[in-house]
Scaffold this motif. Structure first.
Motif, PDB file in Angstrom:
ATOM      1  N   ASN A 175       0.854  -1.193   0.000  1.00 19.49           N
ATOM      2  CA  ASN A 175       0.000   0.000   0.000  1.00 19.49           C
ATOM      3  C   ASN A 175       0.888   1.240   0.000  1.00 19.49           C
ATOM      4  OD1 ASN A 175      -2.387   1.503   0.113  1.00 19.49           O
ATOM      5  ND2 ASN A 175      -2.436   1.458   2.341  1.00 19.49           N
ATOM      6  N   LEU A 176       1.199   1.783   1.170  1.00 17.60           N
ATOM      7  CA  LEU A 176       2.037   2.973   1.261  1.00 17.60           C
ATOM      8  C   LEU A 176       3.510   2.597   1.239  1.00 17.60           C
ATOM      9  CD1 LEU A 176       0.113   4.940   4.045  1.00 17.60           C
ATOM     10  CD2 LEU A 176       0.003   5.272   1.552  1.00 17.60           C
ATOM     11  N   ALA A 177       4.295   3.350   0.473  1.00 18.98           N
ATOM     12  CA  ALA A 177       5.728   3.070   0.360  1.00 18.98           C
ATOM     13  C   ALA A 177       6.430   3.300   1.699  1.00 18.98           C
ATOM     14  CB  ALA A 177       6.342   3.946  -0.721  1.00 18.98           C
ATOM     15  N   GLY A 178       7.362   2.424   2.006  1.00 20.75           N
ATOM     16  CA  GLY A 178       8.156   2.520   3.222  1.00 20.75           C
ATOM     17  C   GLY A 178       8.415   1.142   3.795  1.00 20.75           C
ATOM     18  N   SER A 179       9.118   1.104   4.911  1.00 19.56           N
ATOM     19  CA  SER A 179       9.450  -0.181   5.540  1.00 19.56           C
ATOM     20  C   SER A 179       8.238  -0.751   6.261  1.00 19.56           C
ATOM     21  CB  SER A 179      10.613  -0.011   6.528  1.00 19.56           C
ATOM     22  OG  SER A 179      10.218   0.855   7.583  1.00 19.56           O
ATOM     23  N   VAL A 180       8.181  -2.093   6.302  1.00 21.67           N
ATOM     24  CA  VAL A 180       7.077  -2.811   6.945  1.00 21.67           C
ATOM     25  C   VAL A 180       7.673  -3.983   7.721  1.00 21.67           C
ATOM     26  CG1 VAL A 180       5.025  -4.231   6.538  1.00 21.67           C
ATOM     27  CG2 VAL A 180       5.424  -2.207   5.145  1.00 21.67           C
ATOM     28  N   THR A 181       7.256  -4.151   8.955  1.00 19.06           N
ATOM     29  CA  THR A 181       7.617  -5.322   9.747  1.00 19.06           C
ATOM     30  C   THR A 181       6.331  -5.978  10.229  1.00 19.06           C
ATOM     31  OG1 THR A 181       9.714  -4.357  10.446  1.00 19.06           O
ATOM     32  CG2 THR A 181       8.871  -6.188  11.766  1.00 19.06           C
TER      33      THR A 181
END
Length: 124
Positions: free
Chosen positions: A96-102
């Motif tokens: 969905n939204l760009a960026g890091s995901v954990t």
């Protein structure tokens, strides 16, 4: 089936079945490469007993597993709870939204390892 022998002596056969125990851990797997926004990725949470065996039978084999984001400034959609089938729960998520995901999977008091990747902006 188990049988003991010594020289010319042979015991009777002893048959038994090995079954998995209750869930003691969750192993979360999936790709950690970048995920483009709008693209889909499959996550897998495997319920394992204390011996590291997949919990394929019993009530623990159908436990609900919740997939959730724990940190990161990016996001994915589709996170929810899924009932395991023979100790394995799978879920498709979409960048969905760009960026890091954990992400992490939980079931009752059990928590999985974390799985991290980056959601990237779509190609223009």
């Amino acid at each position: 089936t188990l049988r003991a022998t010594s020289g010319s002596l042979t015991s009777n056969n002893l048959s038994f079945t090995v079954t998995s125990g209750a869930p003691a851990s969750i192993e979360l797997t999936g790709s950690t490469t970048d995920l483009q926004s709008g693209a889909t990725r499959t996550l897998t949470a495997t319920l394992k007993d204390a011996g590291g065996n997949v919990v394929t039978s019993g009530t623990g084999s159908t436990a609900n597993v919740t997939f959730a984001q724990t940190t990161g400034d990016g996001s994915v959609t589709g996170l929810t709870a899924v009932a395991a089938v023979a100790g394995v729960a799978t879920l498709d998520v979409t960048g969905n939204l760009a960026g890091s995901v954990t992400l992490r999977a939980t079931s009752g008091s059990l928590q999985s390892n974390t799985l991290s990747f980056t959601v990237t902006a779509p190609d223009e």
